[in-house]
Design a protein around this motif. Structure first.
Motif, PDB file in Angstrom:
ATOM      1  N   ARG A 169       0.857  -1.201   0.000  1.00  0.00           N
ATOM      2  CA  ARG A 169       0.000   0.000   0.000  1.00  0.00           C
ATOM      3  C   ARG A 169       0.890   1.247   0.000  1.00  0.00           C
ATOM      4  NH1 ARG A 169      -3.745  -0.408   5.051  1.00  0.00           N
ATOM      5  NH2 ARG A 169      -1.839  -1.210   6.014  1.00  0.00           N
ATOM      6  N   ILE A 170       1.290   1.669  -1.180  1.00  0.00           N
ATOM      7  CA  ILE A 170       2.115   2.860  -1.321  1.00  0.00           C
ATOM      8  C   ILE A 170       1.433   3.824  -2.296  1.00  0.00           C
ATOM      9  CG2 ILE A 170       4.335   3.787  -2.111  1.00  0.00           C
ATOM     10  CD1 ILE A 170       5.679   1.280  -1.092  1.00  0.00           C
ATOM     11  N   ALA A 171       1.354   5.073  -1.889  1.00  0.00           N
ATOM     12  CA  ALA A 171       0.731   6.113  -2.711  1.00  0.00           C
ATOM     13  C   ALA A 171       1.748   7.194  -3.024  1.00  0.00           C
ATOM     14  CB  ALA A 171      -0.475   6.716  -1.997  1.00  0.00           C
ATOM     15  N   VAL A 172       1.438   7.971  -4.040  1.00  0.00           N
ATOM     16  CA  VAL A 172       2.269   9.117  -4.396  1.00  0.00           C
ATOM     17  C   VAL A 172       1.390  10.353  -4.390  1.00  0.00           C
ATOM     18  CG1 VAL A 172       1.959   8.701  -6.878  1.00  0.00           C
ATOM     19  CG2 VAL A 172       3.955   9.975  -6.081  1.00  0.00           C
ATOM     20  N   TRP A 173       1.898  11.430  -3.761  1.00  0.00           N
ATOM     21  CA  TRP A 173       1.155  12.692  -3.585  1.00  0.00           C
ATOM     22  C   TRP A 173       2.028  13.811  -4.129  1.00  0.00           C
ATOM     23  CZ3 TRP A 173       1.529  17.574  -1.784  1.00  0.00           C
ATOM     24  CH2 TRP A 173       0.425  18.241  -1.254  1.00  0.00           C
ATOM     25  N   GLY A 174       1.469  14.635  -5.005  1.00  0.00           N
ATOM     26  CA  GLY A 174       2.277  15.716  -5.557  1.00  0.00           C
ATOM     27  C   GLY A 174       1.483  16.979  -5.778  1.00  0.00           C
ATOM     28  N   PHE A 175       2.164  18.115  -5.630  1.00  0.00           N
ATOM     29  CA  PHE A 175       1.552  19.424  -5.845  1.00  0.00           C
ATOM     30  C   PHE A 175       2.207  20.125  -7.023  1.00  0.00           C
ATOM     31  CE2 PHE A 175       2.421  24.003  -5.016  1.00  0.00           C
ATOM     32  CZ  PHE A 175       1.172  24.487  -5.414  1.00  0.00           C
ATOM     33  N   SER A 205       8.779  -0.261  -8.013  1.00  0.00           N
ATOM     34  CA  SER A 205       8.462   1.160  -7.829  1.00  0.00           C
ATOM     35  C   SER A 205       6.976   1.438  -8.065  1.00  0.00           C
ATOM     36  CB  SER A 205       9.291   2.016  -8.798  1.00  0.00           C
ATOM     37  OG  SER A 205       8.905   1.766 -10.137  1.00  0.00           O
ATOM     38  N   SER A 206       6.175   0.400  -8.146  1.00  0.00           N
ATOM     39  CA  SER A 206       4.745   0.585  -8.410  1.00  0.00           C
ATOM     40  C   SER A 206       4.042   1.208  -7.208  1.00  0.00           C
ATOM     41  CB  SER A 206       4.090  -0.759  -8.739  1.00  0.00           C
ATOM     42  OG  SER A 206       4.539  -1.246  -9.981  1.00  0.00           O
ATOM     43  N   VAL A 207       3.034   2.020  -7.490  1.00  0.00           N
ATOM     44  CA  VAL A 207       2.219   2.611  -6.439  1.00  0.00           C
ATOM     45  C   VAL A 207       0.779   2.168  -6.615  1.00  0.00           C
ATOM     46  CG1 VAL A 207       3.739   4.595  -6.197  1.00  0.00           C
ATOM     47  CG2 VAL A 207       1.783   4.742  -7.744  1.00  0.00           C
ATOM     48  N   GLN A 208       0.028   2.248  -5.516  1.00  0.00           N
ATOM     49  CA  GLN A 208      -1.343   1.750  -5.520  1.00  0.00           C
ATOM     50  C   GLN A 208      -2.390   2.859  -5.437  1.00  0.00           C
ATOM     51  OE1 GLN A 208       1.263   0.025  -3.566  1.00  0.00           O
ATOM     52  NE2 GLN A 208       1.324  -0.994  -5.565  1.00  0.00           N
ATOM     53  N   ALA A 209      -1.933   4.116  -5.385  1.00  0.00           N
ATOM     54  CA  ALA A 209      -2.864   5.255  -5.372  1.00  0.00           C
ATOM     55  C   ALA A 209      -2.105   6.512  -5.750  1.00  0.00           C
ATOM     56  CB  ALA A 209      -3.515   5.415  -4.002  1.00  0.00           C
ATOM     57  N   ILE A 210      -2.828   7.473  -6.334  1.00  0.00           N
ATOM     58  CA  ILE A 210      -2.248   8.739  -6.782  1.00  0.00           C
ATOM     59  C   ILE A 210      -3.067   9.890  -6.227  1.00  0.00           C
ATOM     60  CG2 ILE A 210      -1.674  10.186  -8.778  1.00  0.00           C
ATOM     61  CD1 ILE A 210      -1.689   7.562 -10.463  1.00  0.00           C
ATOM     62  N   VAL A 211      -2.384  10.885  -5.651  1.00  0.00           N
ATOM     63  CA  VAL A 211      -3.022  12.128  -5.226  1.00  0.00           C
ATOM     64  C   VAL A 211      -2.386  13.252  -6.037  1.00  0.00           C
ATOM     65  CG1 VAL A 211      -3.554  13.679  -3.315  1.00  0.00           C
ATOM     66  CG2 VAL A 211      -3.334  11.204  -2.897  1.00  0.00           C
ATOM     67  N   ASP A 212      -3.146  13.802  -6.965  1.00  0.00           N
ATOM     68  CA  ASP A 212      -2.658  14.873  -7.843  1.00  0.00           C
ATOM     69  C   ASP A 212      -3.272  16.185  -7.384  1.00  0.00           C
ATOM     70  OD1 ASP A 212      -2.059  16.689  -9.825  1.00  0.00           O
ATOM     71  OD2 ASP A 212      -2.758  15.457 -11.485  1.00  0.00           O
ATOM     72  N   VAL A 213      -2.435  17.047  -6.796  1.00  0.00           N
ATOM     73  CA  VAL A 213      -2.894  18.327  -6.285  1.00  0.00           C
ATOM     74  C   VAL A 213      -2.475  19.423  -7.267  1.00  0.00           C
ATOM     75  CG1 VAL A 213      -2.881  19.907  -4.315  1.00  0.00           C
ATOM     76  CG2 VAL A 213      -2.636  17.445  -3.935  1.00  0.00           C
ATOM     77  N   ASP A 214      -3.387  19.788  -8.148  1.00  0.00           N
ATOM     78  CA  ASP A 214      -3.179  20.863  -9.120  1.00  0.00           C
ATOM     79  C   ASP A 214      -1.983  20.627 -10.033  1.00  0.00           C
ATOM     80  OD1 ASP A 214      -5.139  22.795  -9.416  1.00  0.00           O
ATOM     81  OD2 ASP A 214      -3.851  24.432  -8.788  1.00  0.00           O
TER      82      ASP A 214
END
Length: 332
Positions: A169-175, A205-214
């Motif tokens: 369970r790894i996610a990536v979050w970016g602004f 390096s796979s992720v299971q969720a993405i948070v795209d902030v703008d």
């Protein structure tokens, strides 16, 4: 520890302070001189004129969270890439889901410390969070940043025994530019062309969720503004040429070009600045075609830099936590 103290500790300054298409040669280099054109403070001064009610979000490190700073996650020649990690003090046998935070700044400026407040607060909600640096365009052009961030994800998995990380369970979050990178990193799971060949390569390096902030989803979409004037820009500096000079590269660098049935769930958290989420609706259509879960949240009359400031910091945190809880809860 307050955000200001964390920032000082990290930077030594005050808050002011087929074949892969590639850009120029990705030679190993020493860090370039830091471009400080984008800082939290400069963004605050700019936006305070239009939004006098705002304040910089700088909550203290929660008492339930441990922190470690300036950890090297990958070394390229003499270049050490570093991250900071925040994680719950409470032990959990299966570990906690992890989130990689990616800062913005037009691919040439910004600092990983920008999102320490958000990372710390999310850690208090049951996540291992990291804020990672990556090579900016003043040091190395595309796809170096993508390689670096995928290496940071591999580091998380390689160090899951030392830190309480659930590697499933790894996610990536970016602004902003970080949001663009988050979408690109997440939509290219398993793509060997963008993987890079340095550091912990036996791990995924796979992720299971993405948070795209703008963050933009396409450099060639009409809404982006990049395709309208074909003038030098932060994007062209990062991609190593104008759109007319390297059209295939500009197309490749957008997450919109990589959606597949294996793309992980995505949440879009957006300002009122339309060009910053160019390609979002087209990407959502693709997600719907593949029945991939997604959410969209937007703040009316908000500036592009909204997640750095109150009153938008807390709801951005809440949207992030709610989405990740929903995506990951079946695996807890």
């Amino acid at each position: 520890m307050s955000f200001q103290k964390c920032f000082f500790r990290l930077t030594g300054s005050a808050l002011l302070g087929g074949a892969l298409l590639t850009g120029p040669a990705q030679a190993q280099q020493l860090p370039a001189a830091r471009d400080t054109s984008f800082t939290v403070r400069s963004a605050f001064i700019k936006e305070k004129k239009r939004h006098p009610e705002i304040s910089i979000a700088q909550p203290a490190l929660p008492a339930t969270v441990q922190a470690a700073y300036n950890l090297t996650y990958c070394t390229l020649g003499t270049r050490a890439l570093q991250l900071d990690i925040f994680y719950p003090k409470a032990k959990r046998k299966k570990g906690y889901p992890a989130v990689l935070f990616i800062h913005g700044g037009g691919w040439r400026s910004g600092n990983r410390s920008n999102h320490i407040p958000m990372a710390q607060q999310l850690a208090a909600r049951g996540y291992v969070t990291v804020t990672a640096e990556y090579r900016l365009s003043t040091e190395a052009q595309y796809p170096a940043a993508v390689h670096d961030l995928k290496a940071a994800i591999r580091w998380l998995r390689a160090n899951a025994r030392h830190y309480p990380i659930d590697t499933t369970r790894i996610a990536v979050w970016g602004f902003s530019a970080g949001g663009q990178l988050a979408a690109l990193v997440g939509t290219t799971n398993g793509d060997k062309q963008l993987e890079g060949s340095a550091c912990n390569t036996s791990h995924s390096s796979s992720v299971q969720a993405i948070v795209d902030v703008d963050g933009t989803l396409s450099f060639t979409h009409p809404e982006s503004g990049e395709s309208a004037n074909n003038q030098p820009s932060p994007a062209s500096a990062w991609l190593g040429g104008l759109k007319t000079e390297k059209p295939a590269l500009w197309e490749q660098a957008g997450g919109l070009s990589h959606v597949t049935p294996q793309t992980p769930p995505i949440v879009f958290i957006n300002s009122a600045v339309d060009r910053m989420h160019a390609g979002r609706e087209d990407l959502i259509k693709q997600l719907d075609t593949y029945h991939i879960y997604h959410e969209t949240h937007a703040f009316p009359d908000s500036p592009h830099t909204f997640p750095l400031f109150n009153p938008w910091f807390e709801p951005t945190l809440q949207f992030t936590a709610n989405f990740l809880d929903k995506v990951f809860k079946t695996r807890r």
